[in-house]
Design a protein around this motif. Structure first.
Motif, PDB file in Angstrom:
ATOM      1  N   SER A   1      20.758   7.345 -18.432  1.00  0.00           N
ATOM      2  CA  SER A   1      19.315   7.239 -18.197  1.00  0.00           C
ATOM      3  C   SER A   1      18.515   7.820 -19.346  1.00  0.00           C
ATOM      4  O   SER A   1      18.874   8.863 -19.915  1.00  0.00           O
TER       5      SER A   1
ATOM      6  N   SER B   1       8.842   1.915 -23.394  1.00  0.00           N
ATOM      7  CA  SER B   1       9.817   2.021 -22.302  1.00  0.00           C
ATOM      8  C   SER B   1      10.144   0.652 -21.721  1.00  0.00           C
ATOM      9  O   SER B   1      11.312   0.327 -21.473  1.00  0.00           O
TER      10      SER B   1
ATOM     11  N   ARG C   1      13.795  -1.444 -22.112  1.00  0.00           N
ATOM     12  CA  ARG C   1      14.564  -1.978 -20.972  1.00  0.00           C
ATOM     13  C   ARG C   1      15.066  -3.379 -21.270  1.00  0.00           C
ATOM     14  O   ARG C   1      16.208  -3.740 -20.933  1.00  0.00           O
TER      15      ARG C   1
ATOM     16  N   ARG D   1      19.561   2.920 -18.145  1.00  0.00           N
ATOM     17  CA  ARG D   1      18.274   2.815 -17.466  1.00  0.00           C
ATOM     18  C   ARG D   1      17.174   3.471 -18.297  1.00  0.00           C
ATOM     19  O   ARG D   1      17.432   4.425 -19.030  1.00  0.00           O
ATOM     20  N   VAL D   2      15.957   2.962 -18.161  1.00  0.00           N
ATOM     21  CA  VAL D   2      14.805   3.531 -18.876  1.00  0.00           C
ATOM     22  C   VAL D   2      13.649   3.679 -17.900  1.00  0.00           C
ATOM     23  O   VAL D   2      13.273   2.716 -17.224  1.00  0.00           O
ATOM     24  N   SER D   3      13.090   4.870 -17.855  1.00  0.00           N
ATOM     25  CA  SER D   3      11.976   5.153 -16.954  1.00  0.00           C
ATOM     26  C   SER D   3      10.851   5.833 -17.712  1.00  0.00           C
ATOM     27  O   SER D   3      11.088   6.602 -18.647  1.00  0.00           O
TER      28      SER D   3
ATOM     29  N   ASN E   1      16.839   1.115 -11.222  1.00  0.00           N
ATOM     30  CA  ASN E   1      16.017   1.629 -12.326  1.00  0.00           C
ATOM     31  C   ASN E   1      14.589   1.862 -11.825  1.00  0.00           C
ATOM     32  O   ASN E   1      13.963   0.955 -11.277  1.00  0.00           O
TER      33      ASN E   1
ATOM     34  N   ASN F   1      11.228   1.899 -13.053  1.00  0.00           N
ATOM     35  CA  ASN F   1      10.580   1.473 -14.298  1.00  0.00           C
ATOM     36  C   ASN F   1       9.483   2.440 -14.730  1.00  0.00           C
ATOM     37  O   ASN F   1       9.434   2.866 -15.885  1.00  0.00           O
TER      38      ASN F   1
END
Length: 254
Positions: free
Chosen positions: A133, A163, A167, A176-178, A231, A233
């Motif tokens: 992550s 971000s 993704r 994962r990207v948040s 994920n 977002n």
């Protein structure tokens, strides 16, 4: 298998709170910061709970970032998580009165520093795959304008779009990207913004029941520990006391 988390800007605010929260859960930590004494104190505190490696550096220094990440000890080579926390706001004056050096510093820290840490750690995160992550610290300032936000808000808008774009590029890797976007939060962030003016700091939070760094750390911990197929977002968080202002209207136009 031990999970290793890399946190930028770990010597105060969200970064420090995240270091404590993840240490409590047994994650190994790689912590960066510019203030050696604070880094050492945090390492001394958290080493009773987990393995801690510290890197005294400024995320704006690309060469230092490259050398530090390339030279990570074997114990910390495999990275499961990255929290891009290093960032700042400088001043709250309207744009015509701002110092260009402050604008440069915000761009270099909030945008370039985040770019450097992300790109340099991507191979390690991709090697981990499912469950890895990246959590980027955005801000409500990236979504909603307010007087004095100018370049700071623009840098956080970059964080949000970066971000989302990241993704796309990471589809199929399991990474994962948040983007977490806090509102009014009581931390050293505002003291830095106001140049150490304690009165302005106190006035900002008086009676507001603001978010605390520990609230954000707990939220990030939840985000990064979701099942590997989920994920988050983006997540915008405000204290109940804060909401959106009305449009500004200049009624003196002749």
């Amino acid at each position: 298998m031990t999970s290793t988390l890399f946190i930028t800007g770990a010597t105060s605010g969200f970064g420090e709170a995240c270091a404590r929260r993840f240490a409590q859960a047994g994650w190994s930590l790689v912590l960066t910061g510019r203030r050696a004494a604070r880094l050492q104190a945090l390492k001394d505190e958290l080493s009773a709970l987990t393995d801690v490696h510290t890197l005294e550096l400024d995320v704006r220094d690309r060469a230092a970032m490259e050398a530090a990440i390339a030279g990570l000890p074997a114990k910390y080579e495999k990275i499961r998580g990255l929290i891009n926390n290093a960032g700042l706001a400088l001043g709250a004056d309207p744009a015509p009165k701002c110092n260009l050096d402050d604008w440069d510093t915000m761009v270099d820290t909030n945008i370039k520093g985040l770019m450097y840490s992300t790109r340099l750690l991507l191979p390690r995160l991709i090697a981990h795959g499912r469950g890895a992550s990246i959590v980027n610290l955005g801000s409500v300032a990236g979504n909603w304008p307010y007087p004095g936000s100018h370049v700071y808000g623009a840098t956080k808008a970059f964080v949000g779009q970066f971000s989302l774009n990241l993704r796309n590029d990471l589809v199929g890797t399991g990474v994962r990207v948040s983007n977490i976007e806090p509102g009014l939060c009581e931390s050293e962030f505002s003291l830095v913004r106001f140049g150490g003016d304690q009165a302005k700091y106190d006035a900002t939070y008086a009676g507001a029941e603001a978010i605390q760094p520990e609230d954000i750390a707990e939220t990030i911990f939840w985000m990064m520990n979701q099942p590997a197929h989920i994920n988050i977002n983006s997540l915008e968080i405000m204290p109940v006391s804060q909401t959106w202002a009305g449009f500004a209207v200049n009624r003196s136009v002749k």
